[in-house]
Design an enzyme around this catalytic site. Structure first.
Site, PDB file in Angstrom:
ATOM      1  CB  CYS A 110      -0.870  -0.020   1.266  1.00 48.47           C
ATOM      2  SG  CYS A 110      -2.042   1.351   1.356  1.00 48.47           S
ATOM      3  CB  CYS A 117      -1.379   0.524   8.441  1.00 47.12           C
ATOM      4  SG  CYS A 117      -1.986  -0.798   7.383  1.00 47.12           S
ATOM      5  CB  SER A 189     -12.341  -0.243   4.659  1.00 50.16           C
ATOM      6  OG  SER A 189     -11.727   0.603   5.592  1.00 50.16           O
ATOM      7  CG  ASN A 288      -4.534  -5.866  15.662  1.00 47.36           C
ATOM      8  OD1 ASN A 288      -4.471  -6.746  16.522  1.00 47.36           O
ATOM      9  ND2 ASN A 288      -5.559  -5.725  14.845  1.00 47.36           N
TER      10      ASN A 288
HETATM   11  N1  SAH Z   1      -6.917   1.188   2.922  1.00 48.82           N
HETATM   12  C1  SAH Z   1      -8.199   0.912   3.527  1.00 48.82           C
HETATM   13  C2  SAH Z   1      -8.272  -0.521   4.081  1.00 48.82           C
HETATM   14  C3  SAH Z   1      -7.261  -0.695   5.155  1.00 48.82           C
HETATM   15  S1  SAH Z   1      -7.386  -1.850   6.431  1.00 48.82           S
HETATM   16  C4  SAH Z   1      -8.460   1.915   4.635  1.00 48.82           C
HETATM   17  O1  SAH Z   1      -7.576   2.684   4.943  1.00 48.82           O
HETATM   18  O2  SAH Z   1      -9.569   1.938   5.160  1.00 48.82           O
HETATM   19  C5  SAH Z   1      -8.885  -1.676   7.249  1.00 48.82           C
HETATM   20  C6  SAH Z   1      -8.860  -0.888   8.548  1.00 48.82           C
HETATM   21  O3  SAH Z   1      -7.867  -1.315   9.480  1.00 48.82           O
HETATM   22  C7  SAH Z   1      -8.601   0.577   8.313  1.00 48.82           C
HETATM   23  O4  SAH Z   1      -9.506   1.326   9.075  1.00 48.82           O
HETATM   24  C8  SAH Z   1      -7.204   0.749   8.851  1.00 48.82           C
HETATM   25  O5  SAH Z   1      -6.942   2.083   9.170  1.00 48.82           O
HETATM   26  C9  SAH Z   1      -7.222  -0.182  10.019  1.00 48.82           C
HETATM   27  N2  SAH Z   1      -5.909  -0.561  10.527  1.00 48.82           N
HETATM   28  C10 SAH Z   1      -4.736  -0.634   9.874  1.00 48.82           C
HETATM   29  N3  SAH Z   1      -3.753  -1.001  10.702  1.00 48.82           N
HETATM   30  C11 SAH Z   1      -4.303  -1.183  11.912  1.00 48.82           C
HETATM   31  C12 SAH Z   1      -3.807  -1.565  13.184  1.00 48.82           C
HETATM   32  N4  SAH Z   1      -2.523  -1.824  13.375  1.00 48.82           N
HETATM   33  N5  SAH Z   1      -4.675  -1.658  14.192  1.00 48.82           N
HETATM   34  C13 SAH Z   1      -5.993  -1.396  14.018  1.00 48.82           C
HETATM   35  N6  SAH Z   1      -6.529  -1.033  12.849  1.00 48.82           N
HETATM   36  C14 SAH Z   1      -5.694  -0.914  11.803  1.00 48.82           C
END
Ligand code: SAH
Length: 345
Positions: A110, A117, A189, A288
């Protein structure tokens, strides 16, 4: 070579017409592809010479299981798939009381750069094709032997940064001749690409759009989500309102709770004010922990939830599934990459 799995039924019809075939062949071939065959040989009701001609012109994408982890806690299954070109992506199968949900990836890596993330740490390698996104649903269903009723596009990647392929995937997975999964059973999302939200709104699909908000103000949001530097919270909210006006579907918001960053009472109040009157749903996500990041999970999730509820919002806290199997997307791919030099990071 053409990527036959990414073709719509209509496009398949044109291809087969060019090969001098009757109209019903398209439906036959489409249905084989959407049952997960990996070669034209397996299409037993298709004439042998046609199978050979298709094999000369087209490839059938399919992933193989590189790793599979099953949670002992809740039966969540996480797949690391290897794609035909050697890249890997993750898919998670979650079992909820309302049915099985599959969380699919839309890109290899990404480029959005969110600070919390794991998926974005190595940048974006490439977009997934529509067929490769579909394959995650198909092969999770085949491998697990379970019917999947819901799809969330919340895996690796930013779906709206791969707009055309994602839209094509939605058309494929929704097709009655294929998996026939209804739009109302699909959530997409996004980190908030406003132009693409407007573009999506134009299609009027009945899916659920989830926006990863994660902060109610520009200073905080920009500090954890680089995408916010060019758009900002106000413009994002305006795009969400337009989305609702055009589709009649309320946008829902995700909010990953990060210790000392976005979890104060003042931020809860600001979030409540931002969403007041929208009737939108807020999904709080316990962070997470990603080992490469200094950000820590908030210890105030319940207080934050109660404060929002006290101000009239509908709030849920995401149940943590598969905590014992690196089930938040991006982590397994990175782990495998660190251990295996074949995998590109
Ligand atoms: N690119 C999309 C999909 C990403 S993943 C987006 O940004 O929405 C889906 C969700 O998980 C998103 O809300 C993202 O911000 C969240 N996310 C990513 N890493 C995370 C983490 N370490 N802990 C909790 N949520 C997380």
């Amino acid at each position: 070579m053409r990527d036959i799995k990414s073709m719509t039924l209509e496009e398949l019809g044109e291809l087969l017409k060019d090969l001098g075939q009757p109209a019903f062949r398209a439906r036959q071939v489409f249905s084989w592809l959407h049952r997960g065959v990996t070669s034209f040989e397996e299409m037993s009701d298709i004439p042998k010479d046609l199978r050979a001609r298709l094999a000369e012109r087209c490839v059938i994408s399919f992933p193989t299981v590189e790793r599979k982890q099953v949670s002992r806690e809740d039966g969540t299954v996480k797949y690391l798939w290897r794609l035909l070109d050697g890249n890997c992506v993750e898919t998670v199968l979650m079992r909820y009381h309302h049915g099985n949900t599959v969380c699919v990836s839309s890109q290899v890596g990404c480029r959005m750069g969110c600070a919390f993330c794991a998926s974005t740490l190595g940048g974006k390698v490439r977009d997934l094709t529509a067929g490769e996104i579909l394959d995650q649903v198909l092969f999770t269903q085949l491998d697990s032997g379970e019917k999947l009723s819901n799809i969330v596009m919340m895996g690796i990647g930013e779906p709206l940064d791969n707009f055309d392929n994602v839209l094509r995937f939605l058309e494929l997975v929704n097709c009655p001749e294929g998996l026939n999964i209804g739009m109302r059973h699909i959530s997409l999302s996004t980190c908030g690409l406003t132009e693409k939200i407007d573009k999506l709104a134009g299609y009027g699909l009945q899916l659920t759009l989830s926006v990863s908000l994660h902060a109610p103000d520009d200073a905080t949001r920009s500090s954890i989500m680089p995408v916010n530097k060019s758009v900002g919270v106000d413009k994002l909210m305006a795009a969400c309102r337009r989305y609702f006006d055009r589709t009649g579907r309320r946008v829902s918001f995700e909010y990953a709770m990060i210790d000392g960053v976005n979890d104060s009472d003042a931020q809860a109040d600001r979030l409540a004010a931002l969403l007041a009157g929208t009737g939108s749903h807020v999904n709080l996500i316990p962070l997470n922990h990603v080992s490469e990041s200094p950000l820590k999970p908030s210890r105030r999730v319940r207080q934050f939830q109660r404060r929002l509820e006290g101000r009239g919002l509908t709030v849920t806290v995401r149940r943590k599934l598969g905590g014992d199997i690196d089930a938040s997307c991006g982590q397994l791919r990175r782990k495998a990459a660190a251990e295996d030099p074949r995998e590109r990071k």
